[in-house]
Design a protein around this motif. Structure first.
Motif, mmCIF file in Angstrom:
data_model
loop_
_atom_site.group_PDB
_atom_site.id
_atom_site.type_symbol
_atom_site.label_atom_id
_atom_site.label_comp_id
_atom_site.label_asym_id
_atom_site.label_seq_id
_atom_site.Cartn_x
_atom_site.Cartn_y
_atom_site.Cartn_z
ATOM 1 N N GLU A 124 -6.329 70.323 28.586
ATOM 2 C CA GLU A 124 -4.771 70.696 28.944
ATOM 3 C C GLU A 124 -3.893 69.446 28.009
ATOM 4 O OE1 GLU A 124 -3.058 72.778 30.353
ATOM 5 O OE2 GLU A 124 -5.068 73.699 31.265
ATOM 6 N N VAL A 125 -4.436 68.146 28.211
ATOM 7 C CA VAL A 125 -3.653 67.192 27.130
ATOM 8 C C VAL A 125 -3.739 67.742 25.618
ATOM 9 C CG1 VAL A 125 -3.306 64.824 26.678
ATOM 10 C CG2 VAL A 125 -4.010 65.575 28.796
ATOM 11 N N ILE A 126 -5.074 67.945 25.367
ATOM 12 C CA ILE A 126 -5.318 68.373 23.769
ATOM 13 C C ILE A 126 -4.305 69.655 23.329
ATOM 14 C CG2 ILE A 126 -6.991 69.062 22.253
ATOM 15 C CD1 ILE A 126 -8.931 67.447 23.856
ATOM 16 N N LYS A 127 -4.382 70.630 24.012
ATOM 17 C CA LYS A 127 -3.745 71.920 24.108
ATOM 18 C C LYS A 127 -2.083 71.375 23.774
ATOM 19 C CE LYS A 127 -3.578 74.881 27.481
ATOM 20 N NZ LYS A 127 -3.679 75.738 28.360
ATOM 21 N N TYR A 128 -1.755 70.772 24.590
ATOM 22 C CA TYR A 128 -0.251 70.389 24.783
ATOM 23 C C TYR A 128 0.030 69.396 23.437
ATOM 24 C CZ TYR A 128 3.901 67.492 25.839
ATOM 25 O OH TYR A 128 5.181 66.778 25.870
ATOM 26 N N ALA A 129 -0.792 68.396 23.160
ATOM 27 C CA ALA A 129 -0.528 67.810 21.859
ATOM 28 C C ALA A 129 -0.529 68.859 20.381
ATOM 29 C CB ALA A 129 -1.604 66.701 21.697
ATOM 30 N N SER A 130 -1.710 69.504 20.668
ATOM 31 C CA SER A 130 -1.602 70.674 19.542
ATOM 32 C C SER A 130 -0.463 71.409 19.489
ATOM 33 C CB SER A 130 -3.014 71.249 19.606
ATOM 34 O OG SER A 130 -3.980 70.606 19.722
ATOM 35 N N SER A 131 0.147 71.625 20.503
ATOM 36 C CA SER A 131 1.496 72.584 20.279
ATOM 37 C C SER A 131 2.750 72.024 19.799
ATOM 38 C CB SER A 131 1.685 72.908 21.765
ATOM 39 O OG SER A 131 2.391 72.151 22.623
ATOM 40 N N ILE A 132 2.403 70.562 19.650
ATOM 41 C CA ILE A 132 3.661 69.583 19.042
ATOM 42 C C ILE A 132 3.311 69.500 17.703
ATOM 43 C CG2 ILE A 132 5.173 67.768 19.077
ATOM 44 C CD1 ILE A 132 4.022 67.403 22.081
ATOM 45 N N PRO A 133 4.028 70.422 16.745
ATOM 46 C CA PRO A 133 3.844 70.318 15.252
ATOM 47 C C PRO A 133 3.648 69.016 14.624
ATOM 48 C CG PRO A 133 5.364 71.941 15.665
ATOM 49 C CD PRO A 133 5.035 71.194 16.842
ATOM 50 N N CYS A 135 2.672 66.053 16.152
ATOM 51 C CA CYS A 135 1.911 65.116 16.943
ATOM 52 C C CYS A 135 0.566 65.040 16.011
ATOM 53 C CB CYS A 135 1.440 65.738 18.225
ATOM 54 S SG CYS A 135 0.297 64.691 19.169
ATOM 55 N N ARG A 136 -0.027 63.908 16.150
ATOM 56 C CA ARG A 136 -1.251 63.865 14.919
ATOM 57 C C ARG A 136 -2.334 63.389 15.818
ATOM 58 N NH1 ARG A 136 0.618 66.506 12.506
ATOM 59 N NH2 ARG A 136 1.853 66.239 10.655
ATOM 60 N N ALA A 137 -2.305 63.067 17.017
ATOM 61 C CA ALA A 137 -3.620 62.608 17.769
ATOM 62 C C ALA A 137 -3.359 62.400 19.204
ATOM 63 C CB ALA A 137 -4.345 61.347 16.945
ATOM 64 N N VAL A 138 -4.471 62.576 19.930
ATOM 65 C CA VAL A 138 -4.477 62.015 21.352
ATOM 66 C C VAL A 138 -5.196 60.791 21.499
ATOM 67 C CG1 VAL A 138 -5.230 62.586 23.922
ATOM 68 C CG2 VAL A 138 -4.240 64.342 22.293
ATOM 69 N N TYR A 139 -4.889 59.711 22.074
ATOM 70 C CA TYR A 139 -5.810 58.631 22.220
ATOM 71 C C TYR A 139 -5.659 57.756 23.621
ATOM 72 C CZ TYR A 139 -1.551 55.318 21.338
ATOM 73 O OH TYR A 139 -0.749 54.394 21.572
ATOM 74 N N LEU A 140 -6.418 57.072 23.922
ATOM 75 C CA LEU A 140 -6.722 56.369 25.258
ATOM 76 C C LEU A 140 -7.540 55.184 25.248
ATOM 77 C CD1 LEU A 140 -9.651 57.340 26.632
ATOM 78 C CD2 LEU A 140 -8.554 59.422 25.715
ATOM 79 N N HIS A 141 -7.496 54.288 25.947
ATOM 80 C CA HIS A 141 -8.456 53.095 26.224
ATOM 81 C C HIS A 141 -9.425 53.296 27.430
ATOM 82 C CE1 HIS A 141 -4.842 51.210 24.130
ATOM 83 N NE2 HIS A 141 -5.799 50.582 23.716
ATOM 84 N N VAL A 142 -10.441 52.963 27.192
ATOM 85 C CA VAL A 142 -11.667 52.824 28.151
ATOM 86 C C VAL A 142 -12.117 51.673 28.584
ATOM 87 C CG1 VAL A 142 -13.792 54.084 29.008
ATOM 88 C CG2 VAL A 142 -12.192 55.304 27.849
ATOM 89 N N ILE A 143 -12.227 51.105 29.781
ATOM 90 C CA ILE A 143 -12.976 49.873 29.917
ATOM 91 C C ILE A 143 -14.308 49.981 29.736
ATOM 92 C CG2 ILE A 143 -13.585 50.200 32.334
ATOM 93 C CD1 ILE A 143 -12.407 47.390 33.008
ATOM 94 N N SER A 144 -14.979 48.777 29.081
ATOM 95 C CA SER A 144 -16.282 49.030 28.346
ATOM 96 C C SER A 144 -17.209 49.213 29.326
ATOM 97 C CB SER A 144 -16.521 47.483 27.738
ATOM 98 O OG SER A 144 -16.432 46.393 28.620
ATOM 99 N N TYR A 145 -17.101 49.008 30.810
ATOM 100 C CA TYR A 145 -18.334 49.232 31.738
ATOM 101 C C TYR A 145 -18.557 50.589 31.947
ATOM 102 C CZ TYR A 145 -15.062 47.906 35.231
ATOM 103 O OH TYR A 145 -14.001 48.003 36.162
ATOM 104 N N ASN A 146 -17.570 51.463 31.839
ATOM 105 C CA ASN A 146 -17.108 52.836 32.343
ATOM 106 C C ASN A 146 -17.793 53.922 31.624
ATOM 107 O OD1 ASN A 146 -16.214 55.175 33.475
ATOM 108 N ND2 ASN A 146 -14.196 54.661 33.628
ATOM 109 N N ASN A 147 -19.199 53.590 31.864
ATOM 110 C CA ASN A 147 -19.949 54.746 30.936
ATOM 111 C C ASN A 147 -19.941 55.972 31.259
ATOM 112 O OD1 ASN A 147 -21.347 52.407 29.665
ATOM 113 N ND2 ASN A 147 -22.922 52.095 31.328
ATOM 114 N N PRO A 148 -19.619 56.694 32.341
ATOM 115 C CA PRO A 148 -19.332 58.198 32.557
ATOM 116 C C PRO A 148 -18.283 58.480 31.790
ATOM 117 C CG PRO A 148 -19.899 56.938 34.638
ATOM 118 C CD PRO A 148 -19.706 56.041 33.785
#
Length: 253
Positions: A124-133, A135-148
């Motif tokens: 849903e987020v990717i689709k939303y970002a792609s609908s904004i001409p 917009c160049r990317a979706v990004y985020l942070h993940v804590i290093s031990y969150n393997n899933p």
């Protein structure tokens, strides 16, 4: 697919988060994340103040809980030029209106995990970002031990572009973070020096292999031609029987 923790087959639907969700939203955040979020954050989410959001609900739940949150994702639009990944984007810097979508939080209650809900929320987020001409990317942070979570984002074609040491401070202890990016609308990472050198080396290696293959091919062709000591001429291999009878001084090269 049914999670053994659920006694029924769920009917998952997705909708925007709304003010009536605030209590369960706070509870799930508290259960899922080791980081405490201020009440202002939740007010901004449920009222859509500079934050976009999607909720997952199970319409098949009974006891009036068919519209209760079982998962969510929150995100914010940021200016590309002011972001921490500005150097990782290939874009026209003269266009100052280009944006990114930063995923703030993503969570699914324990009983509904491994049903593809998190993936659907990210889509849903990717689709939303792609609908904004712009917009160049979706990004985020993940804590290093969150393997899933790391496995999930890699599976969804996010690129792990950086490891940030000591990014999180939780209960007095620092934890590293991985930075993931998903490019949209034709954007991509600029070619780094390392990537450029690797590309040149690969081309050179491929070129050398091509030359070697041609040389081997030429050698194979030459082997098929006998040379007569007396005439020093080349005679086709298909006349081998004739060569033996008519020219006893032939050798093969």
């Amino acid at each position: 697919m049914v999670n053994p923790k659920i006694s029924h087959r769920p009917t998952i639907c997705y909708r925007p988060i709304q003010p009536s969700d605030i209590e369960i939203l706070e509870k799930i955040h508290s259960d899922v994340f080791p980081i405490r979020y201020e009440s202002e954050f939740f007010q901004n989410v449920v009222n859509g103040r500079d934050i976009v959001s999607w909720a997952a609900v199970d319409r098949s739940r009974s006891n009036g809980r068919s519209d209760e949150l079982i998962g969510f994702v929150t995100a914010r639009i940021v200016m590309a030029k002011d972001s921490e990944i500005a150097d990782l984007l290939r874009y026209d810097s003269s266009k100052g209106d280009q944006t990114l979508v930063y995923i703030l939080t993503l969570g699914v209650v324990d009983a509904y995990r491994n049903l593809g809900i998190a993936s659907a929320l990210i889509h849903e987020v990717i689709k939303y970002a792609s609908s904004i001409p712009v917009c160049r990317a979706v990004y985020l942070h993940v804590i290093s031990y969150n393997n899933p979570a790391i496995h999930l984002y890699k599976k969804m074609s996010f690129k792990c572009v950086r490891r940030l040491h000591g990014f999180y401070l939780i209960n007095g202890q620092h934890y590293d973070s991985y930075l993931f990016v998903y490019y949209v609308n034709g954007s991509r990472s600029p070619c780094s020096p390392l990537v450029l050198v690797t590309f040149i080396f690969t081309c050179m290696k491929t070129g050398l292999k091509s030359v070697a293959a041609k040389l081997r091919k030429n050698e194979e062709k030459m082997v098929k031609w006998p040379k007569c000591k007396e005439t020093r001429g080349l005679i086709p291999i298909q006349n081998k029987r004739m060569i033996k009878t008519e020219c006893s001084g032939c050798e093969y090269v």
